[in-house]
Design a protein around this motif. Structure first.
Motif, PDB file in Angstrom:
ATOM      1  N   LYS A  12      67.381  42.217  41.999  1.00 22.08           N
ATOM      2  CA  LYS A  12      68.520  41.524  42.598  1.00 22.08           C
ATOM      3  C   LYS A  12      68.492  41.677  44.117  1.00 22.08           C
ATOM      4  N   TYR A  13      68.663  40.558  44.810  1.00 16.30           N
ATOM      5  CA  TYR A  13      68.708  40.551  46.266  1.00 16.30           C
ATOM      6  C   TYR A  13      70.104  40.112  46.711  1.00 16.30           C
ATOM      7  N   ARG A  14      70.631  40.802  47.709  1.00 19.87           N
ATOM      8  CA  ARG A  14      72.005  40.576  48.169  1.00 19.87           C
ATOM      9  C   ARG A  14      71.984  39.851  49.517  1.00 19.87           C
ATOM     10  N   TYR A  15      72.828  38.811  49.626  1.00 20.02           N
ATOM     11  CA  TYR A  15      72.846  37.985  50.833  1.00 20.02           C
ATOM     12  C   TYR A  15      74.270  37.823  51.365  1.00 20.02           C
ATOM     13  N   LEU A  16      74.369  37.830  52.682  1.00 13.87           N
ATOM     14  CA  LEU A  16      75.604  37.464  53.371  1.00 13.87           C
ATOM     15  C   LEU A  16      75.446  36.021  53.832  1.00 13.87           C
ATOM     16  N   ILE A  17      76.344  35.153  53.380  1.00 14.50           N
ATOM     17  CA  ILE A  17      76.283  33.729  53.700  1.00 14.50           C
ATOM     18  C   ILE A  17      77.439  33.378  54.628  1.00 14.50           C
ATOM     19  N   LEU A  18      77.113  32.726  55.744  1.00 20.06           N
ATOM     20  CA  LEU A  18      78.124  32.308  56.717  1.00 20.06           C
ATOM     21  C   LEU A  18      78.053  30.808  56.925  1.00 20.06           C
ATOM     22  N   ASN A  19      79.151  30.120  56.678  1.00 19.14           N
ATOM     23  CA  ASN A  19      79.288  28.715  57.066  1.00 19.14           C
ATOM     24  C   ASN A  19      80.043  28.671  58.394  1.00 19.14           C
ATOM     25  N   TYR A  20      79.465  28.003  59.393  1.00 15.71           N
ATOM     26  CA  TYR A  20      80.053  28.051  60.726  1.00 15.71           C
ATOM     27  C   TYR A  20      79.912  26.694  61.405  1.00 15.71           C
ATOM     28  N   ASN A  21      80.682  26.522  62.453  1.00 17.12           N
ATOM     29  CA  ASN A  21      80.594  25.340  63.303  1.00 17.12           C
ATOM     30  C   ASN A  21      79.856  25.732  64.584  1.00 17.12           C
ATOM     31  N   ASP A  22      78.711  25.135  64.810  1.00 16.10           N
ATOM     32  CA  ASP A  22      77.900  25.456  65.981  1.00 16.10           C
ATOM     33  C   ASP A  22      78.604  24.958  67.236  1.00 16.10           C
ATOM     34  N   PRO A  23      79.028  25.841  68.149  1.00 14.51           N
ATOM     35  CA  PRO A  23      79.751  25.397  69.342  1.00 14.51           C
ATOM     36  C   PRO A  23      78.873  24.623  70.318  1.00 14.51           C
ATOM     37  N   ASP A  24      77.534  24.792  70.240  1.00 17.53           N
ATOM     38  CA  ASP A  24      76.640  24.110  71.166  1.00 17.53           C
ATOM     39  C   ASP A  24      76.309  22.690  70.727  1.00 17.53           C
ATOM     40  N   THR A  25      76.197  22.476  69.421  1.00 10.43           N
ATOM     41  CA  THR A  25      75.809  21.156  68.919  1.00 10.43           C
ATOM     42  C   THR A  25      76.929  20.452  68.167  1.00 10.43           C
ATOM     43  N   ASP A  26      78.033  21.141  67.950  1.00  7.60           N
ATOM     44  CA  ASP A  26      79.149  20.591  67.172  1.00  7.60           C
ATOM     45  C   ASP A  26      78.692  20.204  65.763  1.00  7.60           C
ATOM     46  N   ALA A  27      77.735  20.965  65.234  1.00  9.49           N
ATOM     47  CA  ALA A  27      77.215  20.708  63.898  1.00  9.49           C
ATOM     48  C   ALA A  27      77.565  21.878  62.981  1.00  9.49           C
ATOM     49  N   HIS A  28      77.585  21.592  61.694  1.00 10.88           N
ATOM     50  CA  HIS A  28      77.870  22.634  60.711  1.00 10.88           C
ATOM     51  C   HIS A  28      76.572  23.328  60.323  1.00 10.88           C
ATOM     52  N   GLY A  29      76.608  24.634  60.206  1.00  6.07           N
ATOM     53  CA  GLY A  29      75.429  25.402  59.818  1.00  6.07           C
ATOM     54  C   GLY A  29      75.769  26.440  58.779  1.00  6.07           C
ATOM     55  N   THR A  30      74.736  26.922  58.089  1.00  7.11           N
ATOM     56  CA  THR A  30      74.893  27.967  57.090  1.00  7.11           C
ATOM     57  C   THR A  30      73.818  29.016  57.333  1.00  7.11           C
ATOM     58  N   ALA A  31      74.220  30.176  57.791  1.00  8.49           N
ATOM     59  CA  ALA A  31      73.296  31.264  58.081  1.00  8.49           C
ATOM     60  C   ALA A  31      73.267  32.235  56.909  1.00  8.49           C
ATOM     61  N   SER A  32      72.082  32.752  56.614  1.00 13.81           N
ATOM     62  CA  SER A  32      71.892  33.666  55.492  1.00 13.81           C
ATOM     63  C   SER A  32      71.204  34.931  55.974  1.00 13.81           C
ATOM     64  N   PHE A  33      71.752  36.080  55.548  1.00 13.90           N
ATOM     65  CA  PHE A  33      71.185  37.380  55.914  1.00 13.90           C
ATOM     66  C   PHE A  33      71.018  38.210  54.643  1.00 13.90           C
ATOM     67  N   LYS A  34      69.829  38.755  54.438  1.00  9.97           N
ATOM     68  CA  LYS A  34      69.592  39.620  53.284  1.00  9.97           C
ATOM     69  C   LYS A  34      69.877  41.060  53.683  1.00  9.97           C
ATOM     70  N   LEU A  35      70.748  41.723  52.910  1.00  8.83           N
ATOM     71  CA  LEU A  35      71.134  43.104  53.185  1.00  8.83           C
ATOM     72  C   LEU A  35      70.549  44.031  52.125  1.00  8.83           C
ATOM     73  N   GLU A  36      70.662  45.323  52.387  1.00  9.73           N
ATOM     74  CA  GLU A  36      69.953  46.305  51.565  1.00  9.73           C
ATOM     75  C   GLU A  36      70.506  46.428  50.151  1.00  9.73           C
ATOM     76  N   ASN A  37      71.825  46.480  50.008  1.00  6.68           N
ATOM     77  CA  ASN A  37      72.385  46.704  48.678  1.00  6.68           C
ATOM     78  C   ASN A  37      73.793  46.123  48.592  1.00  6.68           C
ATOM     79  N   LYS A  38      74.377  46.262  47.414  1.00  2.00           N
ATOM     80  CA  LYS A  38      75.691  45.690  47.123  1.00  2.00           C
ATOM     81  C   LYS A  38      76.783  46.336  47.961  1.00  2.00           C
ATOM     82  N   GLU A  39      76.707  47.644  48.151  1.00  2.00           N
ATOM     83  CA  GLU A  39      77.753  48.364  48.884  1.00  2.00           C
ATOM     84  C   GLU A  39      77.763  47.968  50.360  1.00  2.00           C
ATOM     85  N   ILE A  40      76.589  47.888  50.967  1.00  2.00           N
ATOM     86  CA  ILE A  40      76.507  47.480  52.369  1.00  2.00           C
ATOM     87  C   ILE A  40      77.009  46.057  52.533  1.00  2.00           C
ATOM     88  N   LEU A  41      76.642  45.179  51.607  1.00  2.00           N
ATOM     89  CA  LEU A  41      77.084  43.781  51.684  1.00  2.00           C
ATOM     90  C   LEU A  41      78.600  43.681  51.611  1.00  2.00           C
TER      91      LEU A  41
END
Length: 212
Positions: A137-166
């Motif tokens: 099992k791999y744990r990810y932090l998912i962020l949906n954001y509005n890019d202030p430079d391009t005025d576009a919507h983005g989705t950033a993904s970061f893989k973290l070490e474990n469930k507790e840290i996430l």
């Protein structure tokens, strides 16, 4: 004589049986009182501890212009932003807290690279078959954001070490970004549009003209 003895024993057995039935019928029965039942206590899930200022992570994609990279995510409260730095602690990009619209945790079950290689090697007697069923099992932090430079919507993904840290990173980011929890995710609620004075004036009733 034997007949009289048999009759006496039969009568004695019948008498004892009748007495036991009567006693059982007269014995008071315990009736469950629904009002006396104790209400079940609500189990509250404890909030995750605050995340450290720097957390080891792997950027998986979603921000225009940057490839996958190992590094750290950092809470830059002085500038109200989430910063990603590479292994040399060089800042690659930052996501301001105020542009984060949705944040949530994701879990994916994948086969590790080592297990994939092992399962592809032909071994006698099918010894390589168990490697094909190894999943992690791999744990990810998912962020949906509005890019202030391009005025576009983005989705950033970061893989973290474990469930507790996430859980800690997600809860800490949600608090700093002033997000509202909705189920397992955190969202930014829309603020009602402010009504200007000019708009208010157009909504006021206009008095009829004086024809005198």
């Amino acid at each position: 004589m034997k007949q009289d003895l048999r009759t006496t024993l039969t009568a004695l057995v019948l008498t004892l049986f009748a007495a036991s039935v009567t006693a059982s019928a007269q014995r008071p029965r315990a009736v469950a009182d629904p009002d006396s039942a104790q209400p079940q206590a609500t189990v509250l899930t404890p909030a995750p501890p605050p995340a450290p200022a720097t957390v080891k992570a792997k950027y998986e994609g979603g921000v225009i212009g940057y490839k996958k990279s190992d590094g750290t995510i950092n809470f830059d409260d002085a500038n109200s932003r989430l910063v990603f730095r590479d292994k040399s602690q060089k800042e690659l990009f930052a996501v301001p807290y105020k542009v984060v619209m949705v944040a949530y945790a994701d879990t994916q079950s994948k086969r590790p690279v080592g297990a994939t290689v092992a399962s592809s090697i032909p071994l006698p007697y099918g010894a390589n078959i168990p490697a094909a069923f190894i999943r992690k099992k791999y744990r990810y932090l998912i962020l949906n954001y509005n890019d202030p430079d391009t005025d576009a919507h983005g989705t950033a993904s970061f893989k973290l070490e474990n469930k507790e840290i996430l859980a800690s990173v997600l809860a800490t980011l949600a608090k700093k970004a002033e997000l509202t929890q909705r189920g397992d995710a955190f969202v930014r609620r829309r603020k009602p549009a402010a009504t200007s004075d000019a708009t208010m004036q157009t909504k006021l009733p206009v008095p009829p003209p004086d024809n005198r």
